[in-house]
Write an enzyme that holds these catalytic residues in place. Structure first.
Site, PDB file in Angstrom:
ATOM      1  NE  ARG A 159       1.365  -5.626  10.784  1.00 58.14           N
ATOM      2  CZ  ARG A 159       2.466  -5.317  10.091  1.00 58.14           C
ATOM      3  NH1 ARG A 159       3.638  -5.788  10.477  1.00 58.14           N
ATOM      4  NH2 ARG A 159       2.394  -4.562   9.038  1.00 58.14           N
ATOM      5  NE  ARG A 185      -5.252  -2.139   9.316  1.00 58.08           N
ATOM      6  CZ  ARG A 185      -4.191  -1.576   8.743  1.00 58.08           C
ATOM      7  NH1 ARG A 185      -4.246  -0.368   8.269  1.00 58.08           N
ATOM      8  NH2 ARG A 185      -3.080  -2.257   8.656  1.00 58.08           N
ATOM      9  CE  LYS A 198      -2.221  -1.214   3.793  1.00 56.77           C
ATOM     10  NZ  LYS A 198      -1.596  -2.534   4.019  1.00 56.77           N
ATOM     11  NE  ARG A 232       5.432  -0.850  10.402  1.00 52.69           N
ATOM     12  CZ  ARG A 232       4.366  -0.832   9.605  1.00 52.69           C
ATOM     13  NH1 ARG A 232       4.368  -0.140   8.487  1.00 52.69           N
ATOM     14  NH2 ARG A 232       3.288  -1.518   9.919  1.00 52.69           N
ATOM     15  NE  ARG A 287       7.425  -2.622   6.517  1.00 47.20           N
ATOM     16  CZ  ARG A 287       6.107  -2.588   6.592  1.00 47.20           C
ATOM     17  NH1 ARG A 287       5.407  -2.032   5.633  1.00 47.20           N
ATOM     18  NH2 ARG A 287       5.500  -3.143   7.611  1.00 47.20           N
TER      19      ARG A 287
HETATM   20  P1  G5P Z   1      -0.040   0.094   8.774  1.00 41.64           P
HETATM   21  O1  G5P Z   1       1.165   0.932   8.947  1.00 41.64           O
HETATM   22  O2  G5P Z   1      -1.146   0.562   7.917  1.00 41.64           O
HETATM   23  P2  G5P Z   1      -0.171  -2.425   7.429  1.00 41.64           P
HETATM   24  O3  G5P Z   1       0.016  -3.610   8.254  1.00 41.64           O
HETATM   25  O4  G5P Z   1      -1.504  -2.255   6.846  1.00 41.64           O
HETATM   26  O5  G5P Z   1       0.469  -1.306   8.333  1.00 41.64           O
HETATM   27  P3  G5P Z   1       2.116  -2.081   6.009  1.00 41.64           P
HETATM   28  O6  G5P Z   1       2.857  -3.060   6.886  1.00 41.64           O
HETATM   29  O7  G5P Z   1       2.441  -0.626   6.147  1.00 41.64           O
HETATM   30  O8  G5P Z   1       0.626  -2.337   6.131  1.00 41.64           O
HETATM   31  P4  G5P Z   1       2.057  -1.863   3.150  1.00 41.64           P
HETATM   32  O9  G5P Z   1       2.036  -0.393   3.254  1.00 41.64           O
HETATM   33  O10 G5P Z   1       0.889  -2.551   2.532  1.00 41.64           O
HETATM   34  O11 G5P Z   1       2.407  -2.570   4.518  1.00 41.64           O
HETATM   35  O12 G5P Z   1       3.326  -2.348   2.318  1.00 41.64           O
HETATM   36  P5  G5P Z   1       4.693  -1.562   1.944  1.00 41.64           P
HETATM   37  O13 G5P Z   1       5.334  -0.992   3.146  1.00 41.64           O
HETATM   38  O14 G5P Z   1       4.473  -0.700   0.744  1.00 41.64           O
HETATM   39  O15 G5P Z   1       5.521  -2.838   1.427  1.00 41.64           O
HETATM   40  C1  G5P Z   1       5.971  -3.806   2.353  1.00 41.64           C
HETATM   41  C2  G5P Z   1       7.443  -4.151   2.035  1.00 41.64           C
HETATM   42  O16 G5P Z   1       7.481  -4.839   0.786  1.00 41.64           O
HETATM   43  C3  G5P Z   1       8.357  -2.919   1.846  1.00 41.64           C
HETATM   44  O17 G5P Z   1       9.639  -3.232   2.344  1.00 41.64           O
HETATM   45  C4  G5P Z   1       8.420  -2.731   0.316  1.00 41.64           C
HETATM   46  O18 G5P Z   1       9.627  -2.098  -0.101  1.00 41.64           O
HETATM   47  C5  G5P Z   1       8.356  -4.192  -0.135  1.00 41.64           C
HETATM   48  N1  G5P Z   1       7.795  -4.420  -1.467  1.00 41.64           N
HETATM   49  C6  G5P Z   1       6.796  -3.780  -2.104  1.00 41.64           C
HETATM   50  N2  G5P Z   1       6.565  -4.332  -3.301  1.00 41.64           N
HETATM   51  C7  G5P Z   1       7.433  -5.380  -3.427  1.00 41.64           C
HETATM   52  C8  G5P Z   1       7.690  -6.343  -4.438  1.00 41.64           C
HETATM   53  O19 G5P Z   1       7.071  -6.375  -5.514  1.00 41.64           O
HETATM   54  N3  G5P Z   1       8.650  -7.276  -4.171  1.00 41.64           N
HETATM   55  C9  G5P Z   1       9.376  -7.271  -3.010  1.00 41.64           C
HETATM   56  N4  G5P Z   1      10.320  -8.210  -2.819  1.00 41.64           N
HETATM   57  N5  G5P Z   1       9.169  -6.365  -2.017  1.00 41.64           N
HETATM   58  C10 G5P Z   1       8.218  -5.437  -2.237  1.00 41.64           C
HETATM   59  O20 G5P Z   1      -0.667  -0.246  10.212  1.00 41.64           O
HETATM   60  C11 G5P Z   1       0.150  -0.664  11.273  1.00 41.64           C
HETATM   61  C12 G5P Z   1      -0.711  -0.928  12.491  1.00 41.64           C
HETATM   62  O21 G5P Z   1      -1.400   0.270  12.862  1.00 41.64           O
HETATM   63  C13 G5P Z   1      -2.710  -0.019  13.324  1.00 41.64           C
HETATM   64  C14 G5P Z   1      -2.805  -1.532  13.381  1.00 41.64           C
HETATM   65  O22 G5P Z   1      -2.382  -1.950  14.640  1.00 41.64           O
HETATM   66  C15 G5P Z   1      -1.816  -1.970  12.289  1.00 41.64           C
HETATM   67  O23 G5P Z   1      -1.337  -3.278  12.489  1.00 41.64           O
HETATM   68  N6  G5P Z   1      -3.686   0.562  12.382  1.00 41.64           N
HETATM   69  C16 G5P Z   1      -5.009   0.605  12.585  1.00 41.64           C
HETATM   70  N7  G5P Z   1      -5.782   0.157  13.608  1.00 41.64           N
HETATM   71  C17 G5P Z   1      -7.118   0.358  13.496  1.00 41.64           C
HETATM   72  N8  G5P Z   1      -7.709   0.925  12.413  1.00 41.64           N
HETATM   73  C18 G5P Z   1      -6.963   1.389  11.376  1.00 41.64           C
HETATM   74  N9  G5P Z   1      -7.555   1.968  10.295  1.00 41.64           N
HETATM   75  C19 G5P Z   1      -5.555   1.241  11.438  1.00 41.64           C
HETATM   76  N10 G5P Z   1      -4.541   1.577  10.605  1.00 41.64           N
HETATM   77  C20 G5P Z   1      -3.419   1.158  11.188  1.00 41.64           C
HETATM   78 MG    MG Z   2       2.140   1.007   4.904  1.00 43.53          MG
END
Ligand code: G5P
Ligand code: MG
Length: 223
Positions: free
Chosen positions: A171, A93, A19, A160, A127
């Site tokens: 998660r 979410r 995302k 993180r 990451r």
């Molecule tokens: P967050 O911060 O919203 P998540 O768990 O939804 O966290 P996260 O972990 O931030 O999502 P993302 O943004 O979907 O992941 O993914 P990203 O960071 O872009 O990519 C992940 C990794 O993969 C990176 O290192 C990137 O470089 C790599 N990557 C990307 N594409 C590729 C690819 O093609 N290949 C490879 N090899 N790598 C790749 O929420 C965190 C916490 O906050 C709370 C919750 O507790 C949650 O767990 N929270 C909420 N609680 C209640 N309601 C809400 N609305 C909430 N929002 C957050």
């Molecule tokens: Mg994110």
């Protein structure tokens, strides 16, 4: 591209589905404002407030922050964006968050990243994040120019705490139980567009083409 009408989009997908990575590309190509719920929470934690401690406890356990707390924080920032077009990442979410968002704003489209869980687990161990901006790197996929430091500011990157394997499993479970029903909610409203795959670089051209198709039709509605 200059938008002629306010455009409001949500990006969804499991933890680690890309995302943040895809949001960076969308804001660069389409000039939307980006608001990430996780980044807002982490900034509150950094500030070491009482609220920050409560948020940290939820996040470190891989649990969602309570709806009322999350909504209060996100709506405050959304209101501050005024009449801008925006992309919301990580919110809603839960179905109750989606309903609260609908009461306040019209959501034009929801981009859903559908990435298998086994791929996600592998990605999150590699990451690295720049906390102040939310920029993400990956030692395999998009490494920083200098290991451990942000490309733009030169500031240190961190891993993180919620990327520990057992927390990632929790998660993903909370995603299945609480967030997957939100996909159904948006599907039934006809605004959900899903993109499946295992590599961001292969999914991205489809998202970009979809948004290019979507945005002109919005501009025409205004004319
Ligand atoms: P967050 O911060 O919203 P998540 O768990 O939804 O966290 P996260 O972990 O931030 O999502 P993302 O943004 O979907 O992941 O993914 P990203 O960071 O872009 O990519 C992940 C990794 O993969 C990176 O290192 C990137 O470089 C790599 N990557 C990307 N594409 C590729 C690819 O093609 N290949 C490879 N090899 N790598 C790749 O929420 C965190 C916490 O906050 C709370 C919750 O507790 C949650 O767990 N929270 C909420 N609680 C209640 N309601 C809400 N609305 C909430 N929002 C957050
Ligand atoms: Mg994110």
């Amino acid at each position: 591209m200059v938008l002629q009408r306010i455009f409001r989009a949500v990006i969804m997908g499991p933890p680690g589905s890309g995302k943040g990575t895809v949001s960076e590309r969308i804001i660069k190509s389409f000039g939307l404002q980006h608001l990430s719920s996780g980044d807002i929470l982490r900034r509150n934690i950094e500030a070491k407030t009482e609220l920050g401690l409560l948020l940290k406890a939820c996040i470190d356990q891989g649990q969602l922050v309570p709806d009322d707390v999350m909504s209060r924080l996100i709506f405050r920032d959304l209101r501050a964006l005024g009449q801008s077009s925006w992309l919301l990442d990580g919110f809603p979410r839960t179905v109750s968050q989606a309903e609260a968002l609908d009461d306040a704003f019209v959501v034009d489209t929801v981009v859903n990243l559908d990435v298998p869980f086994d791929i996600i687990k592998q990605r999150l161990t590699c990451r690295w994040t720049h906390l102040p901006s939310g920029r993400v790197y990956n030692t395999d996929f998009n490494p920083p120019q200098v290991h451990g430091f942000d490309d733009l500011t030169g500031e240190p990157l961190v891993q993180r705490e919620d990327d520990l394997p057992e927390t990632v499993t929790r998660r993903l479970k909370s995603y299945e139980n609480q967030t997957e029903p939100v996909l159904e909610y948006y599907r039934s409203k006809g605004v959900l567009e899903s993109f499946s795959g295992t590599e961001t670089n292969k999914i991205w051209p489809h998202i970009e083409a979809f948004l290019h198709r979507k945005l002109p039709s919005i501009n025409e509605n205004v004319a």
